[in-house]
Design a protein around this motif. Structure first.
Motif, PDB file in Angstrom:
ATOM      1  N   ASP A  19       5.944  12.193  -1.738  1.00  0.00           N
ATOM      2  CA  ASP A  19       5.668  11.429  -0.514  1.00  0.00           C
ATOM      3  C   ASP A  19       5.698   9.916  -0.691  1.00  0.00           C
ATOM      4  OD1 ASP A  19       5.333  13.796   0.906  1.00  0.00           O
ATOM      5  OD2 ASP A  19       3.196  13.883   0.441  1.00  0.00           O
ATOM      6  N   GLU A  20       6.863   9.391  -1.021  1.00  0.00           N
ATOM      7  CA  GLU A  20       6.973   7.938  -1.088  1.00  0.00           C
ATOM      8  C   GLU A  20       6.676   7.366   0.294  1.00  0.00           C
ATOM      9  OE1 GLU A  20       9.922   4.756  -3.029  1.00  0.00           O
ATOM     10  OE2 GLU A  20      10.823   5.939  -1.406  1.00  0.00           O
ATOM     11  N   THR A  21       5.812   6.384   0.342  1.00  0.00           N
ATOM     12  CA  THR A  21       5.363   5.786   1.596  1.00  0.00           C
ATOM     13  C   THR A  21       5.708   4.311   1.610  1.00  0.00           C
ATOM     14  OG1 THR A  21       3.558   7.372   1.777  1.00  0.00           O
ATOM     15  CG2 THR A  21       3.321   5.339   3.023  1.00  0.00           C
ATOM     16  N   ILE A  22       6.153   3.835   2.763  1.00  0.00           N
ATOM     17  CA  ILE A  22       6.453   2.424   2.952  1.00  0.00           C
ATOM     18  C   ILE A  22       5.342   1.818   3.807  1.00  0.00           C
ATOM     19  CG2 ILE A  22       8.092   0.729   3.857  1.00  0.00           C
ATOM     20  CD1 ILE A  22      10.258   2.911   3.646  1.00  0.00           C
ATOM     21  N   VAL A  23       4.779   0.719   3.343  1.00  0.00           N
ATOM     22  CA  VAL A  23       3.819  -0.042   4.135  1.00  0.00           C
ATOM     23  C   VAL A  23       4.608  -1.176   4.789  1.00  0.00           C
ATOM     24  CG1 VAL A  23       1.713  -1.435   4.104  1.00  0.00           C
ATOM     25  CG2 VAL A  23       1.930   0.554   2.587  1.00  0.00           C
ATOM     26  N   MET A  24       4.494  -1.263   6.117  1.00  0.00           N
ATOM     27  CA  MET A  24       5.263  -2.244   6.882  1.00  0.00           C
ATOM     28  C   MET A  24       4.305  -3.117   7.703  1.00  0.00           C
ATOM     29  SD  MET A  24       8.340   0.243   8.266  1.00  0.00           S
ATOM     30  CE  MET A  24       9.588  -1.046   8.466  1.00  0.00           C
ATOM     31  N   ALA A  25       4.767  -4.308   8.050  1.00  0.00           N
ATOM     32  CA  ALA A  25       3.976  -5.218   8.888  1.00  0.00           C
ATOM     33  C   ALA A  25       4.908  -5.930   9.858  1.00  0.00           C
ATOM     34  CB  ALA A  25       3.245  -6.240   8.028  1.00  0.00           C
ATOM     35  N   ALA A  26       4.338  -6.417  10.954  1.00  0.00           N
ATOM     36  CA  ALA A  26       5.102  -7.171  11.948  1.00  0.00           C
ATOM     37  C   ALA A  26       4.204  -8.210  12.586  1.00  0.00           C
ATOM     38  CB  ALA A  26       5.660  -6.247  13.032  1.00  0.00           C
ATOM     39  N   PRO A  27       4.724  -9.430  12.730  1.00  0.00           N
ATOM     40  CA  PRO A  27       3.969 -10.424  13.493  1.00  0.00           C
ATOM     41  C   PRO A  27       4.079 -10.076  14.974  1.00  0.00           C
ATOM     42  CG  PRO A  27       6.053 -11.342  12.733  1.00  0.00           C
ATOM     43  CD  PRO A  27       5.945  -9.955  12.164  1.00  0.00           C
ATOM     44  N   LEU A  28       2.965  -9.997  15.650  1.00  0.00           N
ATOM     45  CA  LEU A  28       2.996  -9.569  17.042  1.00  0.00           C
ATOM     46  C   LEU A  28       3.542 -10.641  17.978  1.00  0.00           C
ATOM     47  CD1 LEU A  28      -0.257  -7.462  17.316  1.00  0.00           C
ATOM     48  CD2 LEU A  28       2.103  -6.699  17.076  1.00  0.00           C
ATOM     49  N   ASP A  29       3.541 -11.875  17.557  1.00  0.00           N
ATOM     50  CA  ASP A  29       4.101 -12.898  18.434  1.00  0.00           C
ATOM     51  C   ASP A  29       5.626 -12.799  18.533  1.00  0.00           C
ATOM     52  OD1 ASP A  29       4.060 -15.788  16.182  1.00  0.00           O
ATOM     53  OD2 ASP A  29       4.497 -13.682  15.828  1.00  0.00           O
ATOM     54  N   ARG A  30       6.259 -12.089  17.599  1.00  0.00           N
ATOM     55  CA  ARG A  30       7.706 -11.910  17.639  1.00  0.00           C
ATOM     56  C   ARG A  30       8.115 -10.501  18.034  1.00  0.00           C
ATOM     57  NH1 ARG A  30       9.274 -14.252  11.943  1.00  0.00           N
ATOM     58  NH2 ARG A  30       7.680 -15.807  11.912  1.00  0.00           N
TER      59      ARG A  30
END
Length: 167
Positions: A19-30
Motif C-alpha cells: 500500500d504505497e501512499t502518496i501524501v498530497m497538499a494544495a493551496p486553497l487560494d489557487r
C-alpha cells in the motif's frame, strides 16, 4: 520518511512493500473553487458513516468505531454527501478543518457513478467550505495505484509532498 539505506536493506532482505501512499497538499487560494457549490455539511454522523460504508464496500461492523472516532474529533468537521432522491448514496467525503489546514478523508464514489463528476463536485464543495472557514492549505493521502483519484486531486491543485509504504 525512512532513510534510503533502510529501504534498500529491507528490500534486500525481501521485505515486501504494501500500500504505497502518496501524501498530497494544495493551496486553497489557487484551487479551482470558483464554481464549487456551497453545500451545508451533513450533521448526522451515523447516516454519513452508513453511506460511506456502502460506497466503499467496507465491513459494516466498522460503523460504531467510525462514528465514535468522527464524533470525538475536536476540530471542525464537514461531512459531505451526494444521494439519490431515495437516499441512495452516490459520493461521500469528510473534511476536517484545523486552523489553517483542511484534511480530506474517506473520499468514495459508488462504482456505477465514477467518472461522472460527482467526486469533483463534492470535493469542490468540501474545499470551498474549509476555505470559507479560514483554511489555506488542504492535504490528503491516496493510494499510489488510484490513478483516477490522483488525476482528480491534481485538477484541484494538489501536488505530491512525499510517499510512504508499509513493510
Amino acid at each position: 520518511l525512512s532513510p534510503p539505506v533502510l529501504r534498500e536493506m529491507l528490500t534486500g532482505e525481501k521485505w515486501s512493500s504494501l500500500d504505497e501512499t502518496i501524501v498530497m497538499a494544495a493551496p486553497l487560494d489557487r484551487a479551482a473553487l470558483s464554481h464549487a457549490v456551497d453545500q451545508v455539511p451533513l450533521q448526522d454522523v451515523g447516516r454519513w458513516v452508513d453511506a460511506w460504508l456502502a460506497l466503499s464496500s467496507a465491513d459494516t461492523a466498522r460503523k460504531p468505531g467510525m462514528v465514535e472516532v468522527i464524533s470525538a474529533i475536536k476540530a471542525e468537521s464537514g461531512l459531505f454527501l451526494v444521494e439519490e432522491p431515495r437516499e441512495y448514496p452516490v459520493s461521500a467525503v469528510r473534511c476536517v478543518r484545523d486552523g489553517d489546514l483542511a484534511g480530506i478523508f474517506e473520499m468514495a464514489t459508488g462504482p456505477a457513478r465514477r467518472r461522472q463528476g460527482y467526486a469533483a463536485a463534492l470535493l469542490g464543495s468540501a474545499l470551498k467550505w474549509a476555505a470559507s472557514r479560514g483554511a489555506g492549505t488542504a492535504w490528503l493521502q491516496v493510494v499510489s495505484e488510484n490513478e483516477p483519484a490522483i488525476a482528480l486531486y491534481r485538477r484541484f491543485g494538489f501536488f505530491e509532498l512525499y510517499r510512504y509504504d508499509y513493510r
